[in-house]
Write an enzyme that holds these catalytic residues in place. Structure first.
Site, short mmCIF file in Angstrom:
data_model
loop_
_atom_site.label_atom_id
_atom_site.label_comp_id
_atom_site.label_asym_id
_atom_site.label_seq_id
_atom_site.Cartn_x
_atom_site.Cartn_y
_atom_site.Cartn_z
N ASP A 1 0.87 -1.18 0.00
CA ASP A 1 0.00 0.00 0.00
C ASP A 1 0.91 1.24 0.00
O ASP A 1 1.77 1.36 0.88
CB ASP A 1 -0.86 -0.05 1.28
CG ASP A 1 -1.78 1.16 1.40
OD1 ASP A 1 -1.58 2.15 0.65
OD2 ASP A 1 -2.68 1.11 2.26
N LYS B 1 8.88 9.55 15.64
CA LYS B 1 8.69 8.77 16.87
C LYS B 1 9.54 9.34 18.01
O LYS B 1 9.08 9.42 19.15
CB LYS B 1 9.07 7.31 16.64
CG LYS B 1 8.07 6.56 15.80
CD LYS B 1 8.42 5.09 15.72
CE LYS B 1 7.44 4.36 14.82
NZ LYS B 1 7.68 2.93 14.77
N THR C 1 14.13 2.65 2.58
CA THR C 1 14.90 3.59 3.40
C THR C 1 16.31 3.81 2.83
O THR C 1 17.23 4.14 3.55
CB THR C 1 14.98 3.13 4.88
OG1 THR C 1 15.72 1.88 4.94
CG2 THR C 1 13.62 2.90 5.47
N GLU D 1 30.46 5.68 5.68
CA GLU D 1 30.42 4.24 5.91
C GLU D 1 30.30 3.51 4.57
O GLU D 1 30.05 2.32 4.52
CB GLU D 1 29.29 3.86 6.86
CG GLU D 1 27.94 4.37 6.44
CD GLU D 1 26.86 4.04 7.45
OE1 GLU D 1 26.60 2.85 7.63
OE2 GLU D 1 26.29 4.98 8.04
N HIS E 1 18.78 12.48 13.57
CA HIS E 1 19.24 11.63 12.46
C HIS E 1 17.97 11.01 11.87
O HIS E 1 17.16 10.44 12.59
CB HIS E 1 20.18 10.54 12.98
CG HIS E 1 20.38 9.44 11.99
ND1 HIS E 1 20.82 9.67 10.70
CD2 HIS E 1 20.17 8.09 12.06
CE1 HIS E 1 20.88 8.53 10.05
NE2 HIS E 1 20.48 7.55 10.85
N SER F 1 24.52 3.37 13.99
CA SER F 1 24.32 1.98 14.41
C SER F 1 25.62 1.37 14.88
O SER F 1 26.72 1.79 14.52
CB SER F 1 23.77 1.17 13.24
OG SER F 1 22.41 1.45 13.07
N CYS G 1 26.32 6.08 10.88
CA CYS G 1 25.79 7.42 10.59
C CYS G 1 26.33 8.49 11.52
O CYS G 1 26.03 9.67 11.35
CB CYS G 1 24.27 7.41 10.68
SG CYS G 1 23.52 6.30 9.52
N ASN H 1 17.69 8.15 3.05
CA ASN H 1 18.74 8.09 4.06
C ASN H 1 20.08 8.35 3.40
O ASN H 1 20.44 7.68 2.43
CB ASN H 1 18.75 6.71 4.75
CG ASN H 1 19.60 6.70 6.03
OD1 ASN H 1 20.22 7.71 6.37
ND2 ASN H 1 19.61 5.58 6.71
N SER I 1 16.81 -2.17 15.42
CA SER I 1 17.54 -0.90 15.23
C SER I 1 16.67 0.30 15.60
O SER I 1 17.16 1.26 16.19
CB SER I 1 18.06 -0.78 13.79
OG SER I 1 17.01 -0.51 12.87
#
Ligand code: HMG
Length: 387
Positions: free
Chosen positions: A29, A242, A152, A79, A233, A307, A111, A275, A201
């Site tokens: 969707d 969030k 992402t 990275e 970030h 990470s 990151c 990203n 993560s």
């Protein structure tokens, strides 16, 4: 003495995939990608744009505004490095014709790489206030076709000039850092694609945010309402949303509205680029500076996450007249001129760019991509060319 961000330049390649097209191709969707993940478009790097060429192109955005002879340090955070030994900084230094006395090297912690460089640069400028430092974050996020992480991905670079008496943001002394040796996301030496424990993560990101944000406020005797904005970030914009919801939980209505509005302004560029790992937090900062409602002196919080995992929360104050240092029209034009790829074209370009070209094969760049490009490999040495 005030030290901080004097210039910001960003670059993203000239091709993108629309998330609605990608959702259809993956039998999802579209609202899952647009709302659930919070991404609208994703930049795609073809074989002629790598982290070095993007880093050069990002720095070129402001190079003619600065005194090159003052640059004493050049740090490249990535990275998605192009060499296991030689740093991206040296290719950049040579393309920009910086002085041989410049200290140039590369740093890595997922990151967090650009933030690591920024912290080193800040200390350098405090010790050498007559010199400046260029700090670049440049990455191509690749999880692979048809993976959960595909939506992402992204590609781009952000370059910062750190100086005394900066014209955009003054960095405040102090920070809250937190790290743990965990496996939420990593990329082994034999893989061009990242490995990720996706849901884990996102949980670690939020745990580290709570830890560093609360610790920072306590250290500095600050309340959430003291922040005009908080930038995050952004591996995808829903992630920052969030964290922002956690930041404003239980706050008064005015603080809630202000921090939600500033978050909306800060996610605009990221929702359209994807990203870019090391540069993502600073792309979001640029987005806030361009689309938000900041005044001189406003306190902005910055949450950096890499990470593996390493996080840091710190803050800065907005400098009077910062708008004059930002090229909003140029940044918008960079996005507007991108070519929309069909999903088939994206899959082909993505797969081609995963392989290094054979020795001696010359790559030809599109006319309207960045000034610098990766032109191929000769005698095992990467070649960068200007148009
Ligand atoms: P997934 O399994 O595809 O997604 O993985 P999902 O099923 O969890 O759905 C995502 C959201 O969409 C959910 O919302 C759904 O409810 C919603 P949430 O519960 O999260 O609020 N949704 C919908 N919403 C509206 N309409 C619909 C609909 N359907 C579903 N119809 C995941 C998602 C992010 C895990 C995956 O894409 C992934 O693995 N990404 C890569 C990892 C990543 O980005 N992690 C972020 C934290 S780690 C980090 O930031 C570091 C990093 O940048 C690397 C570095 O440091 O170098 C990654």
């Amino acid at each position: 003495m005030k030290v901080g961000i004097d210039q910001i330049g960003y670059f993203t390649p000239n091709k993108y995939v629309d998330m609605v097209d990608l959702a259809h191709a993956r039998n999802q969707d579209p609202n899952k990608f647009l709302i659930g993940i919070g991404q609208s478009k994703m930049s795609v790097a073809d074989a002629t744009q790598d982290t070095v060429s993007m880093g050069i192109n990002a720095t070129l955005r402001y190079l003619n505004k600065i005194n090159k002879s003052k640059v004493g340090l050049l740090i490249f955070g990535t990275e998605s490095s192009v060499d296991q030994s030689k740093s991206g900084s040296l290719f950049v230094k040579s393309a920009l014709k910086l002085d041989p006395s410049v200290r140039a090297f590369e740093v890595k912690e997922a990151c967090f790489g650009l933030t690591a460089g920024l912290m080193i640069a800040q200390d350098f400028v405090r010790l050498h206030p007559d010199q400046t430092a260029i700090v670049i974050g440049s990455d191509i996020a690749r999880y692979g076709l048809k993976t959960a992480g595909e939506v992402t991905q992204g590609a781009g670079s952000v370059s910062l000039l750190i100086s005394s008496n900066p014209r955009i943001l003054e960095l405040n002394e102090g920070h809250s850092a937190y790290s743990e040796d965990i496996n939420d996301f990593w990329r082994p030496n034999n893989s061009k694609l990242a490995k990720v424990d996706g849901k884990y993560s996102t949980q670690v990101y939020l745990d580290f945010f709570k830890h560093t944000f609360n610790d920072y406020k306590e250290q500095k005797n600050l309340e959430t309402r003291d922040f005009a904005a908080i930038v995050y970030h952004l591996p995808f914009t829903k992630m920052g949303l969030k964290a922002n919801r956690i930041a404003i939980e239980g706050e008064d209505e005015e603080t809630n509205a202000r921090l939600m509005d500033s978050f909306t302004a800060a996610k605009e560029l990221n929702a359209n680029v994807g990203n870019i790992y090391t540069g993502s937090l600073y792309l979001s900062l640029l987005s806030l500076l361009e689309n938000g409602d900041l005044k001189a002196g406003d306190l902005t919080g910055l949450f950096s996450y890499g990470s593996g995992a390493m996080a840091e929360f710190y803050s800065a104050n907005v400098v009077e007249g910062y708008e004059k240092q930002i090229d909003k029209a140029g940044d918008e034009a960079l996005l507007a001129k991108r070519k929309k790829l069909s999903v088939d074209e994206y899959e082909r370009i993505f797969s081609e760019a995963l392989e290094d070209p054979k020795n001696g094969v010359e790559l030809v760049s599109d006319e309207d991509s960045g000034k610098y490009y990766f032109a191929g490999i000769k005698d095992d040495i990467r070649q960068y060319q200007a148009k």
